[in-house]
Design a protein around this motif. Structure first.
Motif, PDB file in Angstrom:
ATOM      1  N   ASP A  58       0.867  -1.182   0.000  1.00 32.35           N
ATOM      2  CA  ASP A  58       0.000   0.000   0.000  1.00 32.35           C
ATOM      3  C   ASP A  58       0.907   1.235   0.000  1.00 32.35           C
ATOM      4  OD1 ASP A  58      -2.349  -1.530  -0.058  1.00 32.35           O
ATOM      5  OD2 ASP A  58      -2.291  -1.769   2.121  1.00 32.35           O
ATOM      6  N   GLN A  59       0.858   2.043   1.026  1.00 26.25           N
ATOM      7  CA  GLN A  59       1.704   3.250   1.096  1.00 26.25           C
ATOM      8  C   GLN A  59       2.849   3.100   2.093  1.00 26.25           C
ATOM      9  OE1 GLN A  59       1.516   5.921  -0.881  1.00 26.25           O
ATOM     10  NE2 GLN A  59      -0.119   4.873  -1.979  1.00 26.25           N
ATOM     11  N   GLU A  60       3.009   1.905   2.648  1.00 25.69           N
ATOM     12  CA  GLU A  60       4.015   1.715   3.692  1.00 25.69           C
ATOM     13  C   GLU A  60       5.265   1.010   3.165  1.00 25.69           C
ATOM     14  OE1 GLU A  60       4.483  -0.337   8.058  1.00 25.69           O
ATOM     15  OE2 GLU A  60       2.483   0.187   7.343  1.00 25.69           O
ATOM     16  N   GLU A  61       6.422   1.559   3.538  1.00 25.75           N
ATOM     17  CA  GLU A  61       7.707   0.959   3.183  1.00 25.75           C
ATOM     18  C   GLU A  61       7.926  -0.280   4.051  1.00 25.75           C
ATOM     19  OE1 GLU A  61       9.825   2.326   0.819  1.00 25.75           O
ATOM     20  OE2 GLU A  61       8.335   3.880   0.477  1.00 25.75           O
ATOM     21  N   GLN A  62       8.382  -1.361   3.440  1.00 22.29           N
ATOM     22  CA  GLN A  62       8.644  -2.611   4.156  1.00 22.29           C
ATOM     23  C   GLN A  62      10.068  -3.071   3.879  1.00 22.29           C
ATOM     24  OE1 GLN A  62       6.300  -4.446   6.073  1.00 22.29           O
ATOM     25  NE2 GLN A  62       5.023  -2.622   5.861  1.00 22.29           N
ATOM     26  N   PHE A  63      10.689  -3.666   4.888  1.00 20.58           N
ATOM     27  CA  PHE A  63      12.021  -4.238   4.753  1.00 20.58           C
ATOM     28  C   PHE A  63      11.967  -5.685   5.220  1.00 20.58           C
ATOM     29  CE2 PHE A  63      12.608   0.282   5.746  1.00 20.58           C
ATOM     30  CZ  PHE A  63      13.353   0.683   4.657  1.00 20.58           C
ATOM     31  N   GLU A  64      12.660  -6.557   4.497  1.00 19.11           N
ATOM     32  CA  GLU A  64      12.677  -7.965   4.869  1.00 19.11           C
ATOM     33  C   GLU A  64      14.064  -8.545   4.589  1.00 19.11           C
ATOM     34  OE1 GLU A  64      10.740 -12.151   3.281  1.00 19.11           O
ATOM     35  OE2 GLU A  64       9.823 -10.266   2.667  1.00 19.11           O
ATOM     36  N   ILE A  65      14.629  -9.234   5.570  1.00 16.99           N
ATOM     37  CA  ILE A  65      15.900  -9.930   5.357  1.00 16.99           C
ATOM     38  C   ILE A  65      15.601 -11.205   4.584  1.00 16.99           C
ATOM     39  CG2 ILE A  65      17.824 -11.130   6.462  1.00 16.99           C
ATOM     40  CD1 ILE A  65      17.572  -9.098   8.778  1.00 16.99           C
ATOM     41  N   VAL A  66      16.181 -11.325   3.401  1.00 17.50           N
ATOM     42  CA  VAL A  66      15.905 -12.485   2.557  1.00 17.50           C
ATOM     43  C   VAL A  66      17.059 -13.485   2.546  1.00 17.50           C
ATOM     44  CG1 VAL A  66      14.203 -11.350   1.088  1.00 17.50           C
ATOM     45  CG2 VAL A  66      16.618 -11.234   0.471  1.00 17.50           C
ATOM     46  N   GLU A  67      18.238 -13.044   2.975  1.00 14.44           N
ATOM     47  CA  GLU A  67      19.391 -13.946   3.042  1.00 14.44           C
ATOM     48  C   GLU A  67      20.341 -13.406   4.100  1.00 14.44           C
ATOM     49  OE1 GLU A  67      21.288 -17.130   0.374  1.00 14.44           O
ATOM     50  OE2 GLU A  67      20.165 -15.542  -0.601  1.00 14.44           O
ATOM     51  N   LYS A  68      20.994 -14.335   4.820  1.00 12.03           N
ATOM     52  CA  LYS A  68      21.906 -13.900   5.876  1.00 12.03           C
ATOM     53  C   LYS A  68      23.114 -14.828   5.921  1.00 12.03           C
ATOM     54  CE  LYS A  68      20.324 -14.261  10.052  1.00 12.03           C
ATOM     55  NZ  LYS A  68      19.732 -14.092  11.378  1.00 12.03           N
ATOM     56  N   TRP A  69      24.287 -14.211   6.093  1.00 10.93           N
ATOM     57  CA  TRP A  69      25.530 -14.945   6.237  1.00 10.93           C
ATOM     58  C   TRP A  69      26.287 -14.364   7.430  1.00 10.93           C
ATOM     59  CZ3 TRP A  69      24.309 -12.083   1.831  1.00 10.93           C
ATOM     60  CH2 TRP A  69      23.823 -12.798   0.737  1.00 10.93           C
TER      61      TRP A  69
END
Length: 171
Positions: A58-69
């Motif tokens: 919608d109008q909200e910024e989202q952040f998601e960790i998709v890979e981690k090392w």
């Protein structure tokens, strides 16, 4: 802009995970989403390198960790070609991950940060190959963490070009 985005990432994604974000760079992603390669330190002083997806719902910024090392698992960073201005590099973990940074400067920023975090927390033999060593050292003029200075330099460059063009007589 980059310092605001860094604050946003630190506050909304890394803070709740009890991580301290040290650096991030934009890397090429798929589709309309943006991707960032981040270096953060856990409360237990483990260094994490993670890929973060940035998208809108919608109008909200989202952040998601998709890979981690973990930095302890990083064997080498390969800048591909030290004598050319290219944004490509590989990170060698148990598998090789090819990256394309937003710019060559951001590629060097990330390599400097990883090297510095390695010296602070692990002190392991980390190979950083195919980078110009002049720009990997912290005493280099370009090693400033404040990328806003680079943006300001670009604006000044364009402004001076416009000034020169406006002074040229039209025939």
């Amino acid at each position: 802009m980059s310092s605001l985005l860094k604050e946003e990432l630190a506050k909304r994604l890394f803070g709740p995970l009890r991580r301290r974000l040290h650096e991030f760079i934009e890397v090429e992603g798929a589709g309309a989403e943006r991707r960032y390669l981040c270096a953060a330190v856990t409360k237990g002083e483990e260094v994490e390198i993670c890929m973060v997806k940035h998208f809108r719902v919608d109008q909200e910024e989202q952040f998601e960790i998709v890979e981690k090392w973990f930095l302890k698992d990083l064997e080498m960073i390969d800048g591909k070609e030290a004598d050319t201005d290219n944004p490509y590099f590989d990170m060698h973990f148990h598998k090789v991950y090819s990256m394309e940074a937003y710019s060559c400067a951001s590629k060097y920023t990330f390599a400097r940060t990883v090297n510095k975090l390695n010296e602070m927390y692990l002190k392991k033999d980390l190979k950083i190959v195919n980078f110009d060593s002049t720009y990997l050292n912290d005493d280099s003029i370009w090693s400033s963490n404040n990328r806003d200075c680079l943006v300001l330099m670009r604006i000044c460059f364009y402004a001076s070009n416009l000034l020169c063009l406006s002074l040229c007589p039209l025939s």
